[in-house]
Design a protein around this motif. Sequence first.
Motif, mmCIF file in Angstrom:
data_model
loop_
_atom_site.group_PDB
_atom_site.id
_atom_site.type_symbol
_atom_site.label_atom_id
_atom_site.label_comp_id
_atom_site.label_asym_id
_atom_site.label_seq_id
_atom_site.Cartn_x
_atom_site.Cartn_y
_atom_site.Cartn_z
ATOM 1 N N ARG A 149 -3.319 -5.607 -9.734
ATOM 2 C CA ARG A 149 -4.533 -4.798 -9.914
ATOM 3 C C ARG A 149 -4.393 -3.433 -9.248
ATOM 4 O O ARG A 149 -4.772 -2.400 -9.818
ATOM 5 C CB ARG A 149 -5.743 -5.546 -9.352
ATOM 6 C CG ARG A 149 -6.161 -6.766 -10.158
ATOM 7 C CD ARG A 149 -7.510 -7.299 -9.708
ATOM 8 N NE ARG A 149 -7.469 -7.827 -8.348
ATOM 9 C CZ ARG A 149 -7.284 -9.117 -8.052
ATOM 10 N NH1 ARG A 149 -7.111 -10.000 -9.032
ATOM 11 N NH2 ARG A 149 -7.275 -9.524 -6.793
ATOM 12 N N THR A 150 -3.821 -3.413 -8.050
ATOM 13 C CA THR A 150 -3.678 -2.162 -7.299
ATOM 14 C C THR A 150 -2.702 -1.217 -7.983
ATOM 15 O O THR A 150 -2.976 -0.023 -8.159
ATOM 16 C CB THR A 150 -3.213 -2.448 -5.862
ATOM 17 O OG1 THR A 150 -4.172 -3.294 -5.216
ATOM 18 C CG2 THR A 150 -3.068 -1.163 -5.066
ATOM 19 N N PHE A 151 -1.541 -1.732 -8.370
ATOM 20 C CA PHE A 151 -0.527 -0.886 -8.994
ATOM 21 C C PHE A 151 -0.978 -0.413 -10.376
ATOM 22 O O PHE A 151 -0.704 0.730 -10.760
ATOM 23 C CB PHE A 151 0.796 -1.646 -9.110
ATOM 24 C CG PHE A 151 1.549 -1.786 -7.804
ATOM 25 C CD1 PHE A 151 0.959 -1.472 -6.592
ATOM 26 C CD2 PHE A 151 2.859 -2.250 -7.788
ATOM 27 C CE1 PHE A 151 1.650 -1.610 -5.382
ATOM 28 C CE2 PHE A 151 3.553 -2.376 -6.598
ATOM 29 C CZ PHE A 151 2.952 -2.062 -5.401
ATOM 30 N N ARG A 177 -3.424 -9.244 -6.485
ATOM 31 C CA ARG A 177 -3.917 -8.015 -5.860
ATOM 32 C C ARG A 177 -2.932 -6.875 -6.099
ATOM 33 O O ARG A 177 -3.333 -5.731 -6.368
ATOM 34 C CB ARG A 177 -4.121 -8.231 -4.360
ATOM 35 C CG ARG A 177 -4.660 -6.998 -3.662
ATOM 36 C CD ARG A 177 -5.130 -7.276 -2.246
ATOM 37 N NE ARG A 177 -5.672 -6.052 -1.665
ATOM 38 C CZ ARG A 177 -5.142 -5.390 -0.652
ATOM 39 N NH1 ARG A 177 -4.049 -5.844 -0.063
ATOM 40 N NH2 ARG A 177 -5.696 -4.287 -0.189
ATOM 41 N N THR A 178 -1.645 -7.163 -6.000
ATOM 42 C CA THR A 178 -0.627 -6.149 -6.248
ATOM 43 C C THR A 178 -0.724 -5.612 -7.665
ATOM 44 O O THR A 178 -0.674 -4.394 -7.886
ATOM 45 C CB THR A 178 0.776 -6.732 -5.997
ATOM 46 O OG1 THR A 178 0.887 -7.113 -4.620
ATOM 47 C CG2 THR A 178 1.865 -5.730 -6.331
ATOM 48 N N ALA A 189 1.871 1.736 -3.593
ATOM 49 C CA ALA A 189 0.714 2.161 -4.385
ATOM 50 C C ALA A 189 0.438 3.650 -4.192
ATOM 51 O O ALA A 189 0.097 4.369 -5.155
ATOM 52 C CB ALA A 189 -0.511 1.340 -4.011
ATOM 53 N N GLU A 190 0.595 4.123 -2.966
ATOM 54 C CA GLU A 190 0.381 5.549 -2.699
ATOM 55 C C GLU A 190 1.383 6.399 -3.478
ATOM 56 O O GLU A 190 1.018 7.429 -4.060
ATOM 57 C CB GLU A 190 0.512 5.822 -1.208
ATOM 58 C CG GLU A 190 0.311 7.283 -0.838
ATOM 59 C CD GLU A 190 0.529 7.559 0.638
ATOM 60 O OE1 GLU A 190 0.325 8.722 1.047
ATOM 61 O OE2 GLU A 190 0.912 6.631 1.372
ATOM 62 N N THR A 235 0.819 -1.211 0.000
ATOM 63 C CA THR A 235 0.000 0.000 0.000
ATOM 64 C C THR A 235 0.853 1.260 0.000
ATOM 65 O O THR A 235 0.459 2.279 -0.588
ATOM 66 C CB THR A 235 -0.954 0.004 1.211
ATOM 67 O OG1 THR A 235 -0.190 -0.199 2.411
ATOM 68 C CG2 THR A 235 -1.993 -1.092 1.094
ATOM 69 N N ARG A 242 -4.092 0.123 -11.389
ATOM 70 C CA ARG A 242 -5.070 1.193 -11.187
ATOM 71 C C ARG A 242 -4.397 2.492 -10.773
ATOM 72 O O ARG A 242 -4.833 3.585 -11.146
ATOM 73 C CB ARG A 242 -6.096 0.789 -10.127
ATOM 74 C CG ARG A 242 -7.139 -0.207 -10.588
ATOM 75 C CD ARG A 242 -8.304 -0.261 -9.610
ATOM 76 N NE ARG A 242 -7.888 -0.627 -8.269
ATOM 77 C CZ ARG A 242 -7.852 -1.871 -7.803
ATOM 78 N NH1 ARG A 242 -8.202 -2.878 -8.592
ATOM 79 N NH2 ARG A 242 -7.461 -2.118 -6.561
ATOM 80 N N ALA A 243 -3.320 2.390 -9.983
ATOM 81 C CA ALA A 243 -2.620 3.586 -9.521
ATOM 82 C C ALA A 243 -1.833 4.269 -10.637
ATOM 83 O O ALA A 243 -1.505 5.454 -10.522
ATOM 84 C CB ALA A 243 -1.678 3.236 -8.375
#
Length: 301
Positions: free
Chosen positions: A94-96, A91-92, A61-62, A58, A98-99
Amino acid sequence: MSLKARLAQERVLPAPGIYDALTASLAAAAGFEALYLSGAAIAYTRLGRPDIGLVSMTEVAEVIALVRDRVPTPVIVDADNGYGNALNVQRTVRTFERAGASALQLEDQTMPKRCGHLQDKSLISTAEMIGKIKAAVDARASEETLIIARTDAVAVEGFEPAIERARLYAEAGADVLFVEAPRSRDQLAAVTQALGNGLPLLVNMVEGGDTPLATTEELGELGFKIVIFPGGIVRALARTAQAYYRSLFTNGSNEPFREHMFDFSALNGLIGTADLLAQGREYDVFGAALADAPLTRKAAR
């Protein structure tokens, strides 16, 4: 231009290390066509700690989101070992993605991982890493988001096992291959000889690391397509900051150091303060004009 489109060109691609929106904007302004968001650099600057697996998914990702809000330049993101198993990897990704990540680099180390140029690393099995690469490929929303497969096997299992791992990672669906920490120019050349007819190859330049330093042009001639310089900016800034604080402590003033720093106006010019404030005023004018419009129409009637 997307990172994928840029890699289709013949020219080698240098990607300097960044760790926040400011360094991203400075690197982009210097003319670089891609940036490398270094997990090590985030650990150094946000935590003041070494690259030994302390940074969380996280937190990275921020930083990606803040960088993407500042610059449109493609960003290669160091995703460490995906922060867990194949499901964590998904999950990593998808998160990265999107970021705003343009590419995710995944390595085959165990948890907690270590910097690729630290010793006493350990690896997951080849089979587990193959599964994680497949999971990453399945999870991405766009094929424009590239999956970079990194192996640290040179330091753990030897050079030939590292090459074999890289070949298998390519078969699993990786878009770019990264054999970390070759220990000589001969090994650098052997990487491109063994793998250069397939996917683009990435190489890492670390001052004081295991791999001999070479220029981007020299590495391109060997057959590498991406050259990253992950922590160089932190090493440069840390040395400057150390000298700055020593000077301030000794002199009680920044005057002796002024030639080595931006003044207030210069820094504001660098980050675009005047332009941003002008943009804000334009919205104020627009809002005032629209708010006054009903009164103008009522008076006309």
